[in-house]
Design an enzyme around this catalytic site. Structure first.
Site: not given
Ligand code: BES
Ligand code: MN
Ligand code: ZN
Length: 496
Positions: A273, A347
């Protein structure tokens, strides 16, 4: 906080401060009007001077020496009378708690019969607002200033109010405990600490047991998805399991399965990230925190419903041992997953946790997860999105959320979305390169592991962790405890 209902008139109740709602646009009506008469028109005069204004959210402390049982009155704007709902009262209660918390220990609130929510609903909202509103996340400050409030009295005489107040207080306290878990820094709140917390809860209430599977047991159970996410971290994962088996469940054949995503820190892994706000990813265990603390609340209330709670706790880290984009892993139900993004880890851990909950006998499953940024983009910080394989179950979850203050909105699923997670190499992939329906496709992915029977998924990415105050009774940045109130409400309805 000591919470109590007294069938006493607002004029006579004894406290450091008495709080009363002030509706806008109708002069001094309702309870505020009655108090104004007792004060010989003092509020009218202040209002005429412009000192007392009826804007929603404005709190005025008025000294009323000698004329009431209290020396001070807190008058708080709640908006126009016909629109006052539970959230308006929660927010009013939180604002009063914040305003008087520096100097007052005993606070009394008027239950105002002229407002639309019935007395029981008002009591519930005022208790919620006071307890959730006086929560402060500054536990790690060396000079943290805690609220002085130690007692709340609700002035009302309708039947059953004490039970409403007690229950709301109990649930709010468990909600604040979930907030503590979420706000805890990720160097403290790791998978093992979460497992310890579950054990601590189990030892404090009856008919509740806790256990936690470690890395070897996770692998032995074939949970290759959870194991893959965990393998990049030196801090080992835990599958935290709580079982609540009350002596006389109303429906002995029903087992409520509560599944939570508990990523104690989500760096994104190899699909790292960006640095900005990455610290907020300590909140990626909010689903796990909610299911664990809600289970404690259900057990303390002694609700006659069997509950099986499973929280998948892991870090998601990059490093020499980390799983990679391109890896193909096998989940506990035998399905193979091509990892296309290591940041879509929630997931994966849920895939195995959902399977485990079914395997252990859950008949009605609800999972809570801070699953997708897309959900937050869609609904912001207020509603969670609810997805399900069964409309009736989804509607029950949404209704419980709406009744509890944890706002929930139904989102669609459809087999046509399944192609978003089709993989050339494996049974499915964990993310799509299309910037479309990110929250829906995550739900479609989970559905592959949800087994038979009703399952609902709450994507709580928005409301679980506030980047900044929402301007309501959730006064601070950080964890909100979203889900605890929803789950307890759902469990009460199911056990009726
Ligand atoms: N934990 C994050 C989702 C999230 C983002 C929660 C912001 C709270 C605030 C999750 O694990 C994630 O990183 N999801 C990705 C999925 C993508 C890579 C398909 C996302 O939402 O960008
Ligand atoms: Mn994530
Ligand atoms: Zn995550």
């Amino acid at each position: 906080m000591n919470v109590e209902v007294q069938a006493v008139s607002p004029e006579e109740v004894e406290a450091d401060v008495l709080a009363v709602p002030l509706t806008s646009g109708n002069g001094l009506a309702g309870a505020a009007g009655a108090l104004d008469s007792a004060l010989d028109g003092l509020l009218q005069r202040l209002s005429a001077d412009g000192e007392l204004r009826d804007e929603p959210g404005r709190v005025r402390i008025v000294h009323v020496d000698g004329k009431l049982g209290t020396s001070r009155l807190a008058v708080v704007g709640v908006g126009s009378a016909d629109k006052v709902d539970a959230d308006a009262l929660r927010t009013a209660a939180a604002l009063v708690a914040e305003e008087v918390g520096d100097f007052a220990e005993h606070l009394a609130w008027v239950v105002d019969d002229s407002l639309p929510p019935d007395a029981a609903e008002q009591v519930r909202a005022l208790v919620d607002g006071t307890l959730l509103g006086s929560y402060h996340p500054a536990r790690w400050k060396s000079d943290g200033s805690a609220s002085k409030l130690s007692a709340l009295v609700l002035c009302g005489s309708a039947k059953g109010l004490a039970a409403s107040a007690d229950r709301a207080a109990l649930v709010a306290e468990w909600t604040n405990r979930a907030r503590d878990l979420v706000n805890s820094p990720p160097n403290e709140m790791n998978p093992e600490r979460l497992a310890e917390r579950a054990r601590e809860i189990a030892s404090s209430v009856e008919h509740l047991t806790a256990e936690a599977l470690g890395p070897d047991e996770i692998k032995a159970q074939g949970m290759g998805a959870l194991a893959a996410v965990a393998q990049g971290s030196d801090t080992p994962p835990r599958l935290v399991v709580l079982r609540y088996d009350p002596p006389e469940p109303t429906h002995p054949e029903l087992v409520l399965g509560l599944v939570g995503k508990a990523i104690t820190f989500d760096t994104g892994g190899i699909s790292l990230k960006p640095a900005l706000h990455m610290e907020d990813m300590k909140g990626d265990m909010a689903g796990g925190a909610a299911v664990i603390e809600a289970t404690g609340a259900i057990a303390e209330l002694g609700l006659p419903i069997r509950v099986l709670t499973v929280a998948a706790a892991s870090e998601n880290m990059p490093g020499g041992h980390a799983y990679r984009p391109g890896d193909i892993i096998t989940a506990a139900n035998g399905k193979t997953i091509e990892v296309t993004n290591t940041d879509a880890e929630g997931r994966l851990v849920l895939a195995d946790a959902l399977w485990y909950a079914r395997e252990q006998g859950a008949t009605h499953v609800l999972d809570l997860a801070t699953l997708t940024g897309a959900m937050e983009v869609a609904l912001g910080d207020f509603y969670a999105g609810i997805f399900s394989n069964e409309d009736a179950w989804r509607d029950q979850v949404v209704a419980a959320g709406e009744a509890s203050g944890d706002h929930a909105w139904a989102f669609p699923m459809h087999p046509r979305y399944r192609r978003y997670v089709d993989s050339v190499f494996a049974d499915m992939k964990n993310s799509s390169d299309l910037r479309q329906a990110g929250a829906v496709l995550a739900a479609e992915f989970l559905k592959e592991f949800a087994g038979d029977g009703p399952w609902a998924h709450a994507d709580i990415a928005g409301p679980a962790f506030l980047e900044r105050s929402r301007g309501d009774y959730l006064m601070h940045r950080g964890g909100t405890g979203y889900g605890v109130r929803l789950i307890v409400e759902l469990a009460s309805r199911l056990s009726a």
